[in-house]
Write a protein that holds these residues in place. Structure first.
Motif, PDB file in Angstrom:
ATOM      1  N   MET A 130       0.819  -1.217   0.000  1.00  0.00           N
ATOM      2  CA  MET A 130       0.000   0.000   0.000  1.00  0.00           C
ATOM      3  C   MET A 130       0.844   1.253   0.000  1.00  0.00           C
ATOM      4  N   GLY A 131       2.111   1.151   0.399  1.00  0.00           N
ATOM      5  CA  GLY A 131       2.956   2.341   0.392  1.00  0.00           C
ATOM      6  C   GLY A 131       3.080   2.928  -0.991  1.00  0.00           C
ATOM      7  N   LEU A 191      -9.550   4.398  -3.666  1.00  0.00           N
ATOM      8  CA  LEU A 191     -10.111   5.125  -2.531  1.00  0.00           C
ATOM      9  C   LEU A 191      -9.258   4.904  -1.282  1.00  0.00           C
ATOM     10  N   GLY A 192      -8.804   3.657  -1.085  1.00  0.00           N
ATOM     11  CA  GLY A 192      -7.985   3.378   0.089  1.00  0.00           C
ATOM     12  C   GLY A 192      -6.694   4.170   0.100  1.00  0.00           C
ATOM     13  N   LEU A 213     -11.595  13.032  -5.459  1.00  0.00           N
ATOM     14  CA  LEU A 213     -10.149  12.873  -5.610  1.00  0.00           C
ATOM     15  C   LEU A 213      -9.816  11.562  -6.302  1.00  0.00           C
ATOM     16  N   VAL A 214     -10.571  10.508  -6.007  1.00  0.00           N
ATOM     17  CA  VAL A 214     -10.383   9.227  -6.695  1.00  0.00           C
ATOM     18  C   VAL A 214     -10.630   9.411  -8.188  1.00  0.00           C
ATOM     19  N   ILE A 217      -4.309  11.355   2.678  1.00  0.00           N
ATOM     20  CA  ILE A 217      -4.902  12.594   3.213  1.00  0.00           C
ATOM     21  C   ILE A 217      -4.246  13.059   4.520  1.00  0.00           C
ATOM     22  N   PRO A 218      -3.961  12.189   5.499  1.00  0.00           N
ATOM     23  CA  PRO A 218      -3.341  12.687   6.746  1.00  0.00           C
ATOM     24  C   PRO A 218      -2.034  13.446   6.516  1.00  0.00           C
TER      25      PRO A 218
END
Length: 240
Positions: free
Chosen positions: A22-23, A61-62, A53-54, A68-69
């Motif tokens: 996921m990185g 989405l994930g 944004l997707v 976002i953070p």
């Protein structure tokens, strides 16, 4: 919000990214959203949802949610409860202070760049600018959008590479975020256009020509003028 120029990840690309974890997906999403901020497709005061944004980035989405953070921590996006995300508005005082920071970082970095960046790389930059100056002159007022985009991207990348010569990742990140915020605050004034492309290329050449010859003081003075001109324009002034 739609972004017809964005390219969605293909199934094979999704699989390739997934294999590296996921990185990689998060970095992809971050980079695409960063492009939206840099280009002005996300504007100060604008509200945008994660789903938008997707759609605009082609990221999952994930991965958007995971990116976002970091944007929030950098002050580039703000979560508004029950409304989504907002691009923060930035005032004139911020722009002045941001340019003071940019000046300090870039002028310090230029001296290191003169020592650390291979002379061949600097010469390559110089030759590229020379070629684009000729292309702009030959356009006779009808400069292609593709050429303008090339100059814009090269501008951002070259300045960032000069700063990277300091070899300080913390400074790199501070400079990058500050540059994004400046573009967010005064995007319409700072974008490369058919009207200002020749001036920007000429100002870059004034930095690169002496730098290629090892004349660091002359290159530094030219960089100071370049940054001052950019700040003048960002604050609504004109440069002759």
């Amino acid at each position: 919000m739609s972004n017809p120029t964005s390219e969605a990840l293909s199934a094979s690309e999704q699989e390739a990214h997934g294999k590296s974890g996921m990185g990689s997906l998060r970095r992809y999403a971050y980079g695409k959203i960063e492009d939206l901020l840099n280009s002005g497709q996300l504007r100060p005061g604008q509200l945008v949802s994660q789903r938008e944004l997707v759609e605009a980035t082609g990221a999952t989405l994930g991965s958007v949610r995971e990116a976002i953070p970091r944007f929030e921590a950098e002050g580039l996006l703000v979560t508004v409860p029950k409304k989504g995300l907002m691009v923060p508005s930035l005032d004139v005082a911020f722009v002045r202070e941001a340019y003071q920071l940019r000046r300090m970082i870039e002028l310090s970095a230029l001296r290191e760049a003169a020592r650390r960046i291979p002379r061949e790389q600097i010469e390559e930059w110089r030759v590229w600018h020379e070629a684009k100056e000729i292309a702009v002159q030959e356009s006779a007022g009808g400069i292609a959008r593709s050429l303008i985009d090339q100059v814009q991207r090269y501008d951002w990348a070259m300045h960032a590479e000069i700063v990277a010569a300091l070899g300080n990742r913390l400074v790199d990140n501070v400079y990058r975020v500050t540059a994004i915020k400046i573009r967010m605050a005064v995007q319409s004034r700072l974008q490369v256009t058919g009207d200002n492309a020749a001036r920007i290329l000429k100002e870059h050449r004034a930095i690169l020509d002496p730098l290629a010859e090892g004349h660091v003081e002359a290159a530094t003075r030219a960089l100071e003028r370049h940054i001052d001109n950019s700040m003048t324009i960002a604050l609504g002034g004109t440069v002759t």
